[in-house]
Enzyme design. Structure first.
Site, PDB file in Angstrom:
ATOM      1  N   GLU A 351       0.828  -1.208   0.000  1.00  0.00           N
ATOM      2  CA  GLU A 351       0.000   0.000   0.000  1.00  0.00           C
ATOM      3  C   GLU A 351       0.859   1.253   0.000  1.00  0.00           C
ATOM      4  O   GLU A 351       0.499   2.262  -0.605  1.00  0.00           O
ATOM      5  CB  GLU A 351      -0.937   0.015   1.219  1.00  0.00           C
ATOM      6  CG  GLU A 351      -2.260  -0.661   0.966  1.00  0.00           C
ATOM      7  CD  GLU A 351      -3.353  -0.207   1.912  1.00  0.00           C
ATOM      8  OE1 GLU A 351      -4.525  -0.432   1.581  1.00  0.00           O
ATOM      9  OE2 GLU A 351      -3.056   0.379   2.968  1.00  0.00           O
ATOM     10  N   HIS A 382       8.599 -26.489   3.102  1.00  0.00           N
ATOM     11  CA  HIS A 382       7.898 -27.610   2.481  1.00  0.00           C
ATOM     12  C   HIS A 382       6.807 -27.116   1.538  1.00  0.00           C
ATOM     13  O   HIS A 382       5.933 -27.885   1.139  1.00  0.00           O
ATOM     14  CB  HIS A 382       7.291 -28.509   3.562  1.00  0.00           C
ATOM     15  CG  HIS A 382       8.320 -29.085   4.485  1.00  0.00           C
ATOM     16  ND1 HIS A 382       8.952 -30.289   4.242  1.00  0.00           N
ATOM     17  CD2 HIS A 382       8.852 -28.605   5.638  1.00  0.00           C
ATOM     18  CE1 HIS A 382       9.818 -30.534   5.216  1.00  0.00           C
ATOM     19  NE2 HIS A 382       9.784 -29.525   6.070  1.00  0.00           N
ATOM     20  N   LYS A 509     -13.944   0.545  -4.822  1.00  0.00           N
ATOM     21  CA  LYS A 509     -15.044   0.664  -3.860  1.00  0.00           C
ATOM     22  C   LYS A 509     -16.231   1.387  -4.495  1.00  0.00           C
ATOM     23  O   LYS A 509     -17.387   1.007  -4.297  1.00  0.00           O
ATOM     24  CB  LYS A 509     -14.580   1.439  -2.621  1.00  0.00           C
ATOM     25  CG  LYS A 509     -13.541   0.736  -1.767  1.00  0.00           C
ATOM     26  CD  LYS A 509     -13.173   1.638  -0.588  1.00  0.00           C
ATOM     27  CE  LYS A 509     -12.043   1.084   0.236  1.00  0.00           C
ATOM     28  NZ  LYS A 509     -11.671   1.991   1.350  1.00  0.00           N
TER      29      LYS A 509
END
Length: 547
Positions: A351, A382, A509
Protein backbone atom coordinates in the site's frame (compact mmCIF):
# COMPACT_ATOMS: atom_id res chain seq x y z
CA UNK A 1 17.97 15.98 -11.99
CA UNK A 2 15.92 12.78 -11.74
CA UNK A 3 16.91 9.81 -9.61
CA UNK A 4 18.13 7.71 -12.53
CA UNK A 5 20.25 10.58 -13.89
CA UNK A 6 22.14 11.22 -10.66
CA UNK A 7 25.87 10.34 -10.58
CA UNK A 8 25.53 7.76 -7.76
CA UNK A 9 22.74 5.99 -9.67
CA UNK A 10 24.80 5.90 -12.84
CA UNK A 11 27.73 4.51 -10.85
CA UNK A 12 25.43 1.85 -9.42
CA UNK A 13 24.56 0.76 -12.96
CA UNK A 14 28.24 0.13 -13.61
CA UNK A 15 28.60 -1.63 -10.27
CA UNK A 16 25.68 -3.89 -11.16
CA UNK A 17 27.39 -4.87 -14.42
CA UNK A 18 30.51 -5.70 -12.44
CA UNK A 19 28.81 -7.77 -9.74
CA UNK A 20 25.98 -9.45 -11.64
CA UNK A 21 28.21 -12.25 -12.91
CA UNK A 22 30.00 -12.83 -9.58
CA UNK A 23 28.96 -15.43 -7.01
CA UNK A 24 28.59 -14.72 -3.29
CA UNK A 25 30.57 -17.89 -2.58
CA UNK A 26 33.62 -16.04 -3.85
CA UNK A 27 32.91 -13.02 -1.64
CA UNK A 28 33.02 -15.22 1.45
CA UNK A 29 36.05 -17.16 0.23
CA UNK A 30 37.99 -13.92 -0.31
CA UNK A 31 36.90 -12.24 2.93
CA UNK A 32 36.81 -14.48 6.00
CA UNK A 33 35.38 -11.63 8.10
CA UNK A 34 32.57 -10.69 5.72
CA UNK A 35 29.93 -12.00 8.13
CA UNK A 36 31.32 -9.76 10.87
CA UNK A 37 31.79 -6.66 8.74
CA UNK A 38 28.37 -6.78 7.12
CA UNK A 39 26.29 -7.10 10.26
CA UNK A 40 25.23 -4.81 13.09
CA UNK A 41 23.12 -4.61 16.25
CA UNK A 42 20.61 -1.95 17.22
CA UNK A 43 17.49 -1.62 19.38
CA UNK A 44 17.65 -5.26 20.42
CA UNK A 45 17.96 -6.63 16.87
CA UNK A 46 20.92 -8.35 15.20
CA UNK A 47 21.02 -7.77 11.45
CA UNK A 48 23.22 -9.84 9.12
CA UNK A 49 23.24 -8.57 5.55
CA UNK A 50 26.44 -10.31 4.44
CA UNK A 51 24.56 -12.74 2.18
CA UNK A 52 23.79 -10.03 -0.36
CA UNK A 53 25.26 -9.44 -3.80
CA UNK A 54 27.11 -6.32 -2.75
CA UNK A 55 30.58 -5.16 -1.83
CA UNK A 56 31.52 -2.17 0.31
CA UNK A 57 31.61 0.14 -2.70
CA UNK A 58 28.02 -0.85 -3.53
CA UNK A 59 26.92 0.13 -0.04
CA UNK A 60 28.78 3.44 -0.33
CA UNK A 61 27.09 4.24 -3.65
CA UNK A 62 23.66 3.32 -2.32
CA UNK A 63 24.25 5.63 0.65
CA UNK A 64 25.34 8.40 -1.72
CA UNK A 65 22.10 7.95 -3.65
CA UNK A 66 20.14 8.30 -0.42
CA UNK A 67 22.01 11.50 0.41
CA UNK A 68 21.35 12.84 -3.07
CA UNK A 69 17.63 12.36 -2.40
CA UNK A 70 17.83 14.54 0.73
CA UNK A 71 17.17 11.60 3.03
CA UNK A 72 18.60 13.34 6.15
CA UNK A 73 16.11 16.19 5.74
CA UNK A 74 13.23 13.82 5.04
CA UNK A 75 14.02 11.80 8.17
CA UNK A 76 13.81 14.93 10.29
CA UNK A 77 10.53 15.87 8.62
CA UNK A 78 9.16 12.46 9.59
CA UNK A 79 9.96 13.09 13.25
CA UNK A 80 8.87 16.73 13.38
CA UNK A 81 5.40 16.47 11.88
CA UNK A 82 6.38 18.40 8.75
CA UNK A 83 5.31 15.84 6.16
CA UNK A 84 2.21 16.87 4.21
CA UNK A 85 0.02 15.44 1.48
CA UNK A 86 -1.02 17.08 -1.78
CA UNK A 87 -3.65 19.10 0.15
CA UNK A 88 -1.11 20.45 2.63
CA UNK A 89 -2.43 18.31 5.50
CA UNK A 90 -0.02 16.73 7.97
CA UNK A 91 0.63 13.01 7.42
CA UNK A 92 3.03 10.36 8.65
CA UNK A 93 3.45 11.57 12.23
CA UNK A 94 3.02 8.08 13.69
CA UNK A 95 6.48 8.27 15.28
CA UNK A 96 4.98 10.69 17.82
CA UNK A 97 2.75 7.87 19.06
CA UNK A 98 5.74 6.14 20.63
CA UNK A 99 7.63 9.18 21.94
CA UNK A 100 8.16 7.77 25.44
CA UNK A 101 10.87 10.02 26.89
CA UNK A 102 8.73 13.04 27.83
CA UNK A 103 10.52 14.97 25.10
CA UNK A 104 8.50 17.72 23.45
CA UNK A 105 8.80 17.96 19.70
CA UNK A 106 9.83 21.35 18.38
CA UNK A 107 6.46 21.52 16.69
CA UNK A 108 3.07 19.91 17.27
CA UNK A 109 3.21 20.01 21.06
CA UNK A 110 -0.60 19.90 21.01
CA UNK A 111 -0.43 16.56 19.24
CA UNK A 112 1.92 15.19 21.90
CA UNK A 113 -0.42 16.36 24.67
CA UNK A 114 -3.35 14.68 22.94
CA UNK A 115 -1.33 11.47 22.61
CA UNK A 116 -0.47 11.48 26.31
CA UNK A 117 -4.15 12.03 27.16
CA UNK A 118 -5.02 9.08 24.93
CA UNK A 119 -2.42 6.97 26.74
CA UNK A 120 -4.09 7.74 30.07
CA UNK A 121 -7.51 6.81 28.72
CA UNK A 122 -6.20 3.54 27.29
CA UNK A 123 -4.38 2.77 30.53
CA UNK A 124 -7.47 3.35 32.69
CA UNK A 125 -9.73 1.17 30.54
CA UNK A 126 -7.09 -1.55 30.35
CA UNK A 127 -6.80 -1.66 34.14
CA UNK A 128 -10.58 -1.74 34.65
CA UNK A 129 -11.08 -4.63 32.24
CA UNK A 130 -8.05 -6.63 33.39
CA UNK A 131 -9.09 -6.31 37.04
CA UNK A 132 -12.66 -7.35 36.24
CA UNK A 133 -14.16 -3.98 37.16
CA UNK A 134 -15.65 -3.23 33.74
CA UNK A 135 -19.03 -4.98 33.56
CA UNK A 136 -21.45 -6.00 30.84
CA UNK A 137 -25.24 -5.73 30.86
CA UNK A 138 -25.66 -8.57 33.42
CA UNK A 139 -22.90 -7.18 35.66
CA UNK A 140 -20.42 -9.85 34.58
CA UNK A 141 -16.78 -8.98 33.86
CA UNK A 142 -15.59 -8.75 30.26
CA UNK A 143 -13.71 -11.84 29.08
CA UNK A 144 -13.69 -11.44 25.28
CA UNK A 145 -12.69 -8.43 23.21
CA UNK A 146 -13.70 -8.37 19.55
CA UNK A 147 -11.87 -5.88 17.32
CA UNK A 148 -13.93 -4.93 14.27
CA UNK A 149 -11.90 -3.17 11.58
CA UNK A 150 -10.24 -3.81 8.25
CA UNK A 151 -6.81 -3.20 6.75
CA UNK A 152 -4.47 -1.52 9.21
CA UNK A 153 -7.28 -1.33 11.76
CA UNK A 154 -7.17 -5.11 11.99
CA UNK A 155 -3.89 -6.46 10.59
CA UNK A 156 -1.66 -4.66 13.11
CA UNK A 157 -3.56 -5.46 16.31
CA UNK A 158 -4.21 -9.06 15.26
CA UNK A 159 -0.58 -9.64 14.32
CA UNK A 160 0.73 -8.12 17.56
CA UNK A 161 -1.83 -9.88 19.76
CA UNK A 162 -0.94 -13.26 18.31
CA UNK A 163 2.78 -12.51 18.69
CA UNK A 164 2.40 -11.50 22.33
CA UNK A 165 -0.10 -14.11 23.57
CA UNK A 166 2.16 -15.25 26.44
CA UNK A 167 1.67 -11.77 27.92
CA UNK A 168 -2.15 -11.92 27.80
CA UNK A 169 -3.89 -12.16 31.18
CA UNK A 170 -6.38 -15.05 31.43
CA UNK A 171 -9.30 -15.26 30.95
CA UNK A 172 -9.05 -12.37 28.48
CA UNK A 173 -9.13 -13.29 24.81
CA UNK A 174 -9.09 -11.13 21.68
CA UNK A 175 -10.82 -11.85 18.40
CA UNK A 176 -10.67 -10.00 15.09
CA UNK A 177 -13.39 -9.50 12.48
CA UNK A 178 -12.72 -7.73 9.20
CA UNK A 179 -14.40 -9.45 6.26
CA UNK A 180 -17.69 -8.28 4.77
CA UNK A 181 -18.61 -11.95 4.42
CA UNK A 182 -20.90 -12.61 7.39
CA UNK A 183 -19.19 -15.96 7.95
CA UNK A 184 -16.31 -14.06 9.53
CA UNK A 185 -18.60 -12.46 12.08
CA UNK A 186 -20.80 -15.41 12.97
CA UNK A 187 -17.96 -17.92 13.19
CA UNK A 188 -16.11 -15.56 15.51
CA UNK A 189 -19.00 -14.95 17.93
CA UNK A 190 -20.37 -18.51 17.77
CA UNK A 191 -18.66 -19.55 21.01
CA UNK A 192 -18.77 -16.15 22.74
CA UNK A 193 -21.07 -15.02 25.53
CA UNK A 194 -22.75 -11.69 24.71
CA UNK A 195 -22.86 -10.88 28.44
CA UNK A 196 -19.05 -10.80 28.63
CA UNK A 197 -18.09 -9.59 25.14
CA UNK A 198 -16.78 -6.10 24.32
CA UNK A 199 -16.66 -4.84 20.72
CA UNK A 200 -14.08 -2.28 19.61
CA UNK A 201 -15.11 -0.62 16.33
CA UNK A 202 -12.02 0.81 14.63
CA UNK A 203 -12.50 3.02 11.59
CA UNK A 204 -10.65 6.24 10.84
CA UNK A 205 -13.59 7.79 8.97
CA UNK A 206 -16.32 5.66 10.55
CA UNK A 207 -17.72 5.19 7.05
CA UNK A 208 -15.90 1.97 6.10
CA UNK A 209 -18.61 -0.32 4.73
CA UNK A 210 -17.11 -3.59 5.93
CA UNK A 211 -16.55 -2.28 9.44
CA UNK A 212 -19.97 -0.65 9.83
CA UNK A 213 -21.77 -3.73 8.51
CA UNK A 214 -20.00 -5.92 11.05
CA UNK A 215 -20.73 -3.34 13.77
CA UNK A 216 -24.41 -3.56 12.83
CA UNK A 217 -24.24 -7.35 13.12
CA UNK A 218 -22.65 -6.96 16.55
CA UNK A 219 -25.51 -4.70 17.63
CA UNK A 220 -28.11 -7.23 16.48
CA UNK A 221 -26.24 -10.09 18.15
CA UNK A 222 -26.12 -8.26 21.49
CA UNK A 223 -29.74 -7.15 21.21
CA UNK A 224 -30.88 -10.75 20.87
CA UNK A 225 -29.50 -11.35 24.35
CA UNK A 226 -30.00 -7.99 26.10
CA UNK A 227 -33.35 -7.05 24.46
CA UNK A 228 -32.90 -3.36 25.29
CA UNK A 229 -30.61 -1.00 23.39
CA UNK A 230 -29.56 1.02 26.43
CA UNK A 231 -28.19 -2.15 28.06
CA UNK A 232 -25.65 -2.85 25.32
CA UNK A 233 -23.97 0.56 25.24
CA UNK A 234 -21.21 -0.54 27.60
CA UNK A 235 -20.35 -3.33 25.15
CA UNK A 236 -19.05 -0.93 22.49
CA UNK A 237 -15.91 1.17 22.13
CA UNK A 238 -14.92 3.15 19.04
CA UNK A 239 -11.53 4.23 17.73
CA UNK A 240 -11.88 6.90 15.06
CA UNK A 241 -10.89 10.29 13.69
CA UNK A 242 -14.61 11.06 13.28
CA UNK A 243 -16.01 10.92 16.83
CA UNK A 244 -19.26 12.60 15.84
CA UNK A 245 -20.05 9.77 13.41
CA UNK A 246 -19.26 7.16 16.05
CA UNK A 247 -21.62 8.93 18.44
CA UNK A 248 -24.34 9.03 15.77
CA UNK A 249 -23.89 5.27 15.39
CA UNK A 250 -24.67 4.89 19.08
CA UNK A 251 -21.28 4.81 20.79
CA UNK A 252 -21.18 6.70 24.09
CA UNK A 253 -18.86 9.72 23.97
CA UNK A 254 -16.76 8.44 26.88
CA UNK A 255 -16.21 5.21 24.95
CA UNK A 256 -14.74 6.91 21.88
CA UNK A 257 -10.94 6.93 21.50
CA UNK A 258 -9.20 9.37 19.18
CA UNK A 259 -7.42 8.29 16.01
CA UNK A 260 -5.85 11.36 14.44
CA UNK A 261 -6.08 12.15 10.70
CA UNK A 262 -2.28 12.20 10.47
CA UNK A 263 -2.03 8.52 11.45
CA UNK A 264 -2.34 6.13 8.51
CA UNK A 265 -4.12 2.85 9.14
CA UNK A 266 -1.07 0.71 8.47
CA UNK A 267 0.93 2.81 10.94
CA UNK A 268 -1.77 2.91 13.63
CA UNK A 269 -1.08 -0.08 15.88
CA UNK A 270 0.81 2.31 18.20
CA UNK A 271 -2.33 4.38 18.75
CA UNK A 272 -5.73 3.57 20.24
CA UNK A 273 -6.16 1.32 17.20
CA UNK A 274 -4.07 -1.03 19.35
CA UNK A 275 -6.61 -0.78 22.19
CA UNK A 276 -7.44 -4.49 22.08
CA UNK A 277 -3.73 -5.30 22.35
CA UNK A 278 -3.22 -2.86 25.25
CA UNK A 279 -6.11 -4.41 27.16
CA UNK A 280 -4.93 -7.95 26.50
CA UNK A 281 -1.27 -7.55 27.49
CA UNK A 282 -1.71 -4.65 29.93
CA UNK A 283 -0.51 -1.08 29.78
CA UNK A 284 3.00 -1.78 31.09
CA UNK A 285 3.71 -4.31 28.36
CA UNK A 286 2.05 -2.10 25.73
CA UNK A 287 4.37 0.70 26.84
CA UNK A 288 7.30 -1.71 26.35
CA UNK A 289 5.98 -2.24 22.82
CA UNK A 290 6.13 1.53 22.29
CA UNK A 291 9.59 1.70 23.89
CA UNK A 292 10.95 -0.89 21.47
CA UNK A 293 9.67 1.10 18.51
CA UNK A 294 11.09 4.30 19.97
CA UNK A 295 14.50 2.65 20.34
CA UNK A 296 14.48 1.85 16.62
CA UNK A 297 13.30 5.41 15.90
CA UNK A 298 16.31 6.75 17.77
CA UNK A 299 18.71 4.45 15.93
CA UNK A 300 17.17 5.39 12.57
CA UNK A 301 17.47 9.07 13.36
CA UNK A 302 21.03 9.03 14.69
CA UNK A 303 23.07 6.24 13.07
CA UNK A 304 25.26 6.86 10.04
CA UNK A 305 23.76 5.55 6.83
CA UNK A 306 26.20 2.65 6.46
CA UNK A 307 25.47 1.55 10.04
CA UNK A 308 21.75 2.26 9.96
CA UNK A 309 19.58 -0.85 9.97
CA UNK A 310 16.38 0.52 8.33
CA UNK A 311 18.37 2.45 5.73
CA UNK A 312 20.51 -0.56 4.79
CA UNK A 313 17.43 -2.78 4.59
CA UNK A 314 15.78 -0.24 2.27
CA UNK A 315 18.85 0.32 0.10
CA UNK A 316 19.34 -3.40 -0.41
CA UNK A 317 15.71 -3.72 -1.44
CA UNK A 318 16.16 -0.88 -3.93
CA UNK A 319 19.34 -2.52 -5.23
CA UNK A 320 17.42 -5.67 -6.17
CA UNK A 321 14.25 -3.99 -7.39
CA UNK A 322 15.85 -1.33 -9.56
CA UNK A 323 19.01 -3.07 -10.77
CA UNK A 324 18.30 -6.81 -10.62
CA UNK A 325 14.64 -6.13 -11.53
CA UNK A 326 13.33 -8.29 -8.70
CA UNK A 327 9.53 -8.34 -8.75
CA UNK A 328 8.98 -10.01 -5.41
CA UNK A 329 10.49 -10.21 -1.93
CA UNK A 330 9.75 -12.80 0.76
CA UNK A 331 9.47 -12.52 4.54
CA UNK A 332 10.01 -15.79 6.45
CA UNK A 333 9.61 -15.61 10.26
CA UNK A 334 10.63 -18.70 12.20
CA UNK A 335 8.05 -18.41 14.97
CA UNK A 336 4.46 -19.64 15.05
CA UNK A 337 3.54 -16.54 17.00
CA UNK A 338 4.47 -14.41 13.97
CA UNK A 339 2.02 -16.18 11.67
CA UNK A 340 0.35 -12.86 10.76
CA UNK A 341 3.57 -10.87 10.29
CA UNK A 342 3.91 -11.57 6.53
CA UNK A 343 0.35 -10.30 5.93
CA UNK A 344 1.03 -7.20 8.02
CA UNK A 345 4.26 -6.45 6.13
CA UNK A 346 2.54 -7.13 2.80
CA UNK A 347 0.13 -4.28 3.46
CA UNK A 348 2.85 -2.01 4.84
CA UNK A 349 4.99 -2.41 1.73
CA UNK A 350 2.46 -2.72 -1.06
CA UNK A 351 0.00 0.00 0.00
CA UNK A 352 2.85 2.38 0.75
CA UNK A 353 5.03 1.71 -2.28
CA UNK A 354 2.49 0.80 -4.96
CA UNK A 355 2.69 4.21 -6.63
CA UNK A 356 3.41 5.45 -10.15
CA UNK A 357 3.27 9.22 -9.53
CA UNK A 358 6.01 11.33 -7.95
CA UNK A 359 5.42 13.90 -5.23
CA UNK A 360 5.27 16.69 -7.81
CA UNK A 361 2.58 14.87 -9.81
CA UNK A 362 4.86 13.72 -12.62
CA UNK A 363 5.09 10.10 -13.71
CA UNK A 364 7.59 7.73 -12.14
CA UNK A 365 10.17 6.39 -14.60
CA UNK A 366 11.61 3.61 -12.44
CA UNK A 367 10.22 0.55 -10.77
CA UNK A 368 8.60 1.14 -7.38
CA UNK A 369 7.57 -1.54 -4.94
CA UNK A 370 7.49 -5.29 -5.25
CA UNK A 371 5.15 -8.12 -4.33
CA UNK A 372 5.96 -8.78 -0.67
CA UNK A 373 4.73 -12.04 0.76
CA UNK A 374 5.76 -14.93 2.96
CA UNK A 375 4.86 -17.61 5.45
CA UNK A 376 6.22 -19.32 8.53
CA UNK A 377 9.42 -21.28 8.49
CA UNK A 378 9.67 -24.26 8.58
CA UNK A 379 6.26 -24.63 6.90
CA UNK A 380 7.44 -22.57 3.95
CA UNK A 381 10.40 -24.90 3.40
CA UNK A 382 7.90 -27.61 2.48
CA UNK A 383 5.83 -25.24 0.39
CA UNK A 384 7.62 -22.68 -1.78
CA UNK A 385 11.33 -22.56 -0.92
CA UNK A 386 11.83 -24.82 -3.92
CA UNK A 387 11.27 -21.75 -6.10
CA UNK A 388 13.95 -19.84 -4.18
CA UNK A 389 16.44 -22.68 -4.43
CA UNK A 390 16.08 -24.02 -7.96
CA UNK A 391 13.88 -21.49 -9.74
CA UNK A 392 15.08 -18.91 -12.24
CA UNK A 393 14.16 -15.66 -10.47
CA UNK A 394 16.11 -13.52 -8.04
CA UNK A 395 13.92 -13.42 -4.92
CA UNK A 396 15.45 -11.61 -1.94
CA UNK A 397 14.41 -13.12 1.38
CA UNK A 398 14.29 -11.73 4.91
CA UNK A 399 14.65 -14.46 7.53
CA UNK A 400 13.48 -13.53 11.04
CA UNK A 401 14.26 -15.72 14.04
CA UNK A 402 14.09 -15.56 17.82
CA UNK A 403 16.40 -17.47 20.12
CA UNK A 404 13.61 -17.79 22.66
CA UNK A 405 9.87 -17.36 22.16
CA UNK A 406 9.43 -15.95 25.67
CA UNK A 407 11.09 -15.85 29.06
CA UNK A 408 9.55 -19.21 29.99
CA UNK A 409 10.30 -21.11 26.79
CA UNK A 410 13.29 -23.20 25.82
CA UNK A 411 15.86 -22.19 23.23
CA UNK A 412 14.50 -22.52 19.70
CA UNK A 413 17.61 -24.25 18.38
CA UNK A 414 15.92 -26.52 15.77
CA UNK A 415 14.16 -23.51 14.27
CA UNK A 416 17.35 -21.46 14.28
CA UNK A 417 19.22 -24.32 12.60
CA UNK A 418 16.64 -24.52 9.81
CA UNK A 419 16.64 -20.74 9.36
CA UNK A 420 20.42 -20.53 9.05
CA UNK A 421 20.54 -23.62 6.85
CA UNK A 422 18.14 -22.04 4.38
CA UNK A 423 20.07 -18.77 4.23
CA UNK A 424 23.38 -20.57 3.70
CA UNK A 425 21.95 -22.77 0.95
CA UNK A 426 20.44 -19.78 -0.83
CA UNK A 427 23.82 -18.07 -0.74
CA UNK A 428 26.30 -20.84 -1.60
CA UNK A 429 24.08 -23.26 -3.51
CA UNK A 430 24.97 -26.91 -4.07
CA UNK A 431 27.46 -27.42 -6.91
CA UNK A 432 28.06 -30.57 -8.92
CA UNK A 433 31.16 -31.54 -7.00
CA UNK A 434 29.27 -31.47 -3.73
CA UNK A 435 26.25 -33.28 -5.16
CA UNK A 436 28.41 -36.03 -6.68
CA UNK A 437 30.38 -36.50 -3.47
CA UNK A 438 27.23 -36.88 -1.39
CA UNK A 439 25.57 -39.26 -3.87
CA UNK A 440 28.61 -41.51 -4.08
CA UNK A 441 28.90 -41.49 -0.27
CA UNK A 442 25.33 -42.80 -0.24
CA UNK A 443 26.49 -45.80 -2.28
CA UNK A 444 25.13 -44.68 -5.64
CA UNK A 445 27.14 -45.75 -8.68
CA UNK A 446 29.04 -43.01 -10.50
CA UNK A 447 27.07 -43.25 -13.76
CA UNK A 448 23.72 -43.02 -11.98
CA UNK A 449 25.04 -40.22 -9.77
CA UNK A 450 25.95 -38.24 -12.89
CA UNK A 451 22.34 -38.43 -14.08
CA UNK A 452 20.87 -37.55 -10.69
CA UNK A 453 23.25 -34.67 -10.08
CA UNK A 454 21.74 -32.53 -12.83
CA UNK A 455 18.43 -32.37 -10.96
CA UNK A 456 19.96 -31.69 -7.56
CA UNK A 457 22.15 -28.72 -8.42
CA UNK A 458 21.34 -25.45 -6.65
CA UNK A 459 22.82 -22.35 -8.27
CA UNK A 460 22.87 -20.30 -5.05
CA UNK A 461 23.69 -16.60 -5.23
CA UNK A 462 20.17 -15.75 -4.04
CA UNK A 463 20.30 -12.88 -1.54
CA UNK A 464 18.91 -12.86 1.97
CA UNK A 465 19.01 -10.91 5.21
CA UNK A 466 18.82 -12.53 8.63
CA UNK A 467 17.32 -10.70 11.60
CA UNK A 468 17.74 -12.34 15.00
CA UNK A 469 16.26 -11.33 18.34
CA UNK A 470 17.05 -12.95 21.65
CA UNK A 471 13.40 -13.14 22.70
CA UNK A 472 9.99 -12.39 21.22
CA UNK A 473 8.58 -9.84 23.65
CA UNK A 474 6.75 -6.48 23.41
CA UNK A 475 9.99 -4.49 23.18
CA UNK A 476 11.56 -6.60 20.44
CA UNK A 477 8.32 -6.74 18.45
CA UNK A 478 8.00 -2.96 18.60
CA UNK A 479 11.56 -2.58 17.39
CA UNK A 480 11.01 -5.04 14.54
CA UNK A 481 7.86 -3.33 13.27
CA UNK A 482 9.46 0.12 13.42
CA UNK A 483 12.42 -1.26 11.47
CA UNK A 484 10.17 -2.16 8.56
CA UNK A 485 8.16 1.07 8.79
CA UNK A 486 11.35 3.07 8.37
CA UNK A 487 12.61 0.77 5.64
CA UNK A 488 9.47 1.49 3.63
CA UNK A 489 9.74 5.22 4.29
CA UNK A 490 13.34 5.32 3.03
CA UNK A 491 12.32 3.53 -0.16
CA UNK A 492 9.55 6.07 -0.72
CA UNK A 493 12.00 8.97 -0.28
CA UNK A 494 14.43 7.58 -2.82
CA UNK A 495 11.65 6.83 -5.30
CA UNK A 496 10.09 10.28 -4.58
CA UNK A 497 6.61 8.90 -3.90
CA UNK A 498 4.04 9.37 -1.13
CA UNK A 499 3.89 6.30 1.15
CA UNK A 500 0.97 7.64 3.18
CA UNK A 501 -1.91 7.42 0.71
CA UNK A 502 -3.67 4.61 -1.17
CA UNK A 503 -5.99 6.29 -3.64
CA UNK A 504 -5.92 3.32 -5.96
CA UNK A 505 -8.24 1.27 -3.77
CA UNK A 506 -10.97 3.91 -3.75
CA UNK A 507 -12.06 3.47 -7.37
CA UNK A 508 -12.93 -0.19 -6.91
CA UNK A 509 -15.04 0.66 -3.86
CA UNK A 510 -16.98 3.23 -5.89
CA UNK A 511 -17.60 0.81 -8.74
CA UNK A 512 -18.73 -1.85 -6.27
CA UNK A 513 -21.66 0.41 -5.31
CA UNK A 514 -22.75 0.71 -8.95
CA UNK A 515 -22.34 -3.00 -9.54
CA UNK A 516 -24.34 -3.84 -6.41
CA UNK A 517 -27.22 -1.74 -7.72
CA UNK A 518 -27.04 -3.63 -11.01
CA UNK A 519 -26.98 -6.96 -9.16
CA UNK A 520 -30.08 -5.86 -7.32
CA UNK A 521 -31.62 -5.23 -10.76
CA UNK A 522 -32.09 -1.55 -9.96
CA UNK A 523 -30.01 -0.04 -12.78
CA UNK A 524 -29.13 -0.77 -16.38
CA UNK A 525 -25.68 -2.08 -17.25
CA UNK A 526 -24.78 0.06 -20.24
CA UNK A 527 -21.98 1.80 -18.37
CA UNK A 528 -20.05 -1.43 -17.76
CA UNK A 529 -17.53 -3.08 -20.05
CA UNK A 530 -18.72 -6.21 -21.84
CA UNK A 531 -16.91 -8.55 -19.47
CA UNK A 532 -18.37 -6.99 -16.31
CA UNK A 533 -21.81 -6.81 -17.93
CA UNK A 534 -21.61 -10.50 -18.82
CA UNK A 535 -20.57 -11.42 -15.28
CA UNK A 536 -23.44 -9.38 -13.81
CA UNK A 537 -25.90 -11.12 -16.10
CA UNK A 538 -24.51 -14.50 -15.15
CA UNK A 539 -25.05 -13.75 -11.46
CA UNK A 540 -28.57 -12.48 -12.14
CA UNK A 541 -29.32 -15.60 -14.15
CA UNK A 542 -28.25 -17.85 -11.29
CA UNK A 543 -30.34 -15.72 -8.91
CA UNK A 544 -33.31 -16.22 -11.20
CA UNK A 545 -33.70 -12.60 -12.23
CA UNK A 546 -32.80 -13.17 -15.87
CA UNK A 547 -33.81 -15.76 -18.47
Amino acid sequence: MSLVESPPWQALKSKYQELSSLHMRDFFAQDKKRGTRLSLEAAGLYFDYSKNRVDEKTIDLLCESANACNLPLRIEQLFSGKLTNESGEMVGFHTALRQVNNFSFKTNNNAIQEIHASWEKIKKLSIRIREGDYKGFTNKSITDIVNIGIGGSSLGPQMAYNALKPYVKAPLRCHFISNLDDTDFYETVRTLNPETTLFIITSKTFTTKETLENARRATEWLMQAAKKENLIQTHFMAVTAAPEKAHEFGIQKDNIFMLWPWVGGRFSVWSAAGLSLAIAIGWEEFFEFLRGAHAMDTHFRQAEFNKNMPILLALLSIWYINFFHAKTQAIIPYSQRLVYLPDYLTQLHMESLGKSVQLDGSAVHWQTGAVVWGDLGTNSQHSFHQLFLQGTMVIPVDFIAFLKNSRESHWQLPLIANCLGQSQTLMEGYDKEGVMRDLINQGIEHEKAEKLATYRLIRGNNPSNTIILEELNPYSLGSLLALYEHKVYVQSVIWNINPFDQWGVERGKHLAKDILQALQAETDQSSFDSSTERLINYVLKIKGNRP
